[in-house]
Design an enzyme around this catalytic site. Structure first.
Site, PDB file in Angstrom:
ATOM      1  N   ASP A 147       0.828  -1.213   0.000  1.00  0.00           N
ATOM      2  CA  ASP A 147       0.000   0.000   0.000  1.00  0.00           C
ATOM      3  C   ASP A 147       0.864   1.265   0.000  1.00  0.00           C
ATOM      4  O   ASP A 147       2.103   1.207   0.045  1.00  0.00           O
ATOM      5  CB  ASP A 147      -0.916  -0.058   1.236  1.00  0.00           C
ATOM      6  CG  ASP A 147      -2.287   0.555   0.986  1.00  0.00           C
ATOM      7  OD1 ASP A 147      -2.426   1.341   0.036  1.00  0.00           O
ATOM      8  OD2 ASP A 147      -3.211   0.255   1.758  1.00  0.00           O
ATOM      9  N   ASP A 202     -10.068   3.652  -3.470  1.00  0.00           N
ATOM     10  CA  ASP A 202     -10.808   2.471  -3.014  1.00  0.00           C
ATOM     11  C   ASP A 202     -12.222   2.382  -3.582  1.00  0.00           C
ATOM     12  O   ASP A 202     -12.936   3.379  -3.682  1.00  0.00           O
ATOM     13  CB  ASP A 202     -10.908   2.473  -1.488  1.00  0.00           C
ATOM     14  CG  ASP A 202      -9.560   2.187  -0.842  1.00  0.00           C
ATOM     15  OD1 ASP A 202      -8.550   2.138  -1.564  1.00  0.00           O
ATOM     16  OD2 ASP A 202      -9.525   2.028   0.384  1.00  0.00           O
TER      17      ASP A 202
HETATM   18  C1  GLA Z   1      -5.979   1.408   1.432  1.00  0.00           C
HETATM   19  C2  GLA Z   1      -6.133   0.410   0.292  1.00  0.00           C
HETATM   20  C3  GLA Z   1      -7.261  -0.569   0.630  1.00  0.00           C
HETATM   21  C4  GLA Z   1      -6.956  -1.284   1.931  1.00  0.00           C
HETATM   22  C5  GLA Z   1      -6.741  -0.275   3.047  1.00  0.00           C
HETATM   23  C6  GLA Z   1      -6.216  -0.926   4.315  1.00  0.00           C
HETATM   24  O1  GLA Z   1      -7.097   2.234   1.536  1.00  0.00           O
HETATM   25  O2  GLA Z   1      -6.376   1.068  -0.914  1.00  0.00           O
HETATM   26  O3  GLA Z   1      -7.441  -1.493  -0.423  1.00  0.00           O
HETATM   27  O4  GLA Z   1      -5.814  -2.084   1.762  1.00  0.00           O
HETATM   28  O5  GLA Z   1      -5.784   0.718   2.657  1.00  0.00           O
HETATM   29  O6  GLA Z   1      -6.013  -0.015   5.360  1.00  0.00           O
END
Ligand code: GLA
Length: 402
Positions: A147, A202
């Protein structure tokens, strides 16, 4: 002689330098990830139950392999700086969990972050990349999602490059999933580094909406779909655009789940389920395990589909498949049902990227409806159907040699 010498120096140096593990994702990876449904509520019991459910539900037979723990599995680093799992949530340790998953013929995935902390505030890999890679290899990890939170002053390409080299040096082949949300155009540099890269922020379990979280947004299925414009030329075997994990089974209407899944198949997107596999409705299971739709996604040519037309909320997408076949998806984005009458002979579909053409005047194709799971005539006669709101008609066209 000098040329030969140079060749040897080149051959030896490239084999010594780190690189991406080639060939681990020749078709889009398929699996499950904990985040969309469980967020930080992860523990070893959930992961074991999910592995069992992946087998008993038929998802493993349909091709799903990776069981991926997302954020919040982490405990503290030990006195030497090696990462340890949270001892309360994962008392048996990661190696035992990996063994459990492997025994069932599945693969084990884990999550970290290029910054000081993960998005959930757990220890990130910054400054510990090689140590973390060694741990993952020791535990038997097969897939790493990496990430991009808390990465102040880091250069994205450089940071992902470092982790790629760390994984390679640790020696265990691990699929490397770049989760950088598309901020630094990872499609332009990601193929040498990883096997897939997120193209957007997301996803959220909603077909057509944007959710404002104050400092960031999450996106509905249609919003994510629109952000894929122009990216298909960057994807192919072993290097995929990742429009985020699926929300099928997480609260959208069945037709919306079906449309979401169909479009991820058309996009040659990684198929990472994000629902509770132990408590799936029959409808969710049927969507996730539709083998004929999955075959569109997993087609060995690995060509991402493209939007052919868009009119009054009805989009038509095409995806070239192996054996001269094509997938075709009518997507109804509108809030009212649509009647379609598609007269094949009026259309000439040209894809300059794959250098393929669909000329219905020159050639006839057999039509198969991949959700109804029935043959539906040929392209000699116009195709007529109703596409309900937020739903699809997903077809396969195969060259008709009769
Ligand atoms: C980010 C990523 C998500 C998830 C969260 C976890 O937002 O894009 O897919 O992995 O972190 O905290």
């Amino acid at each position: 002689m000098k040329k030969l010498f140079c060749f040897f120096v080149w051959a030896i140096s490239t084999s010594l330098y780190a690189q991406k593990f080639e060939g681990l994702a020749l078709t889009p990876p398929m699996g499950w990830n904990s985040w969309n449904k469980f967020a930080c509520n992860v523990n070893e019991q959930l992961i074991r139950e999910t592995a069992d459910a992946m087998v008993s539900s038929g998802m493993k037979s349909a091709g799903y392999r990776y069981i991926i723990i997302d954020d919040c599995w982490h405990g503290k680093r030990d006195s030497l700086g090696f990462i340890q799992p949270d001892p309360e949530r994962f008392p048996s340790g990661m190696k035992a969990l990996a063994d459990y998953i492997h025994t069932r013929g599945l693969k084990f995935g884990i999550y970290s972050d290029a910054g000081w902390f993960t998005c959930g505030g757990r220890p990130g890999s910054r400054g510990h990349e090689y140590q973390d890679a060694l741990k993952y290899a020791e535990w038997g990890v097969d897939y790493l999602k990496y990430d991009w939170c808390n990465t102040e002053s880091l250069n994205a390409e450089g940071a992902y490059w470092t982790m790629r080299d760390a994984l390679y040096t640790a020696g265990r082949p691990i699929v490397f999933s770049l989760c950088e949300w598309g901020n630094n155009k990872p499609w332009e540099w990601g193929d040498k580094i990883g096997h897939l890269w997120r193209t957007t922020g997301d996803i959220t379990s909603c077909f057509d909406c944007i959710v404002d979280h104050g400092t960031w947004f999450s996106w509905g299925v249609l919003q994510i779909l629109d952000k894929q414009e122009g990216l298909r030329i960057y994807a192919g075997p072993d290097h995929w655009n990742d429009p985020d994990m699926m929300e099928v089974g997480n609260g959208m209407a069945v037709n919306e789940d079906r449309a979401h899944f169909s479009m991820w198949c058309m996009l040659a997107a990684p198929l990472i389920a994000g629902n509770d596999l132990s408590n799936m409705s029959g409808e969710t299971m049927q969507i996730l395990t539709n083998k004929e739709a999955i075959d569109v996604n997993q087609d060995t040519l690995g060509i991402q589909g493209f939007k052919y037309s868009a009119q009054e909320g009805l989009e038509i997408w095409f995806k070239p498949l192996s054996g001269g076949a094509w997938a075709l998806c009518f997507l109804n984005r509108d809030t009212v049902d649509k009647k379609i009458e598609f007269n094949w002979k009026e259309h000439l579909v040209s894809d300059t990227f794959s250098n393929r053409q669909l000329d219905f005047k020159a050639r006839t194709y057999a039509v198969r409806d991949l959700w109804v799971k029935k043959d539906s005539g040929t392209t000699r006669k116009p195709f007529r159907a109703k596409v309900p709101t937020h739903d699809v008609k997903l077809l396969k066209l195969s060259p008709n040699n009769k």
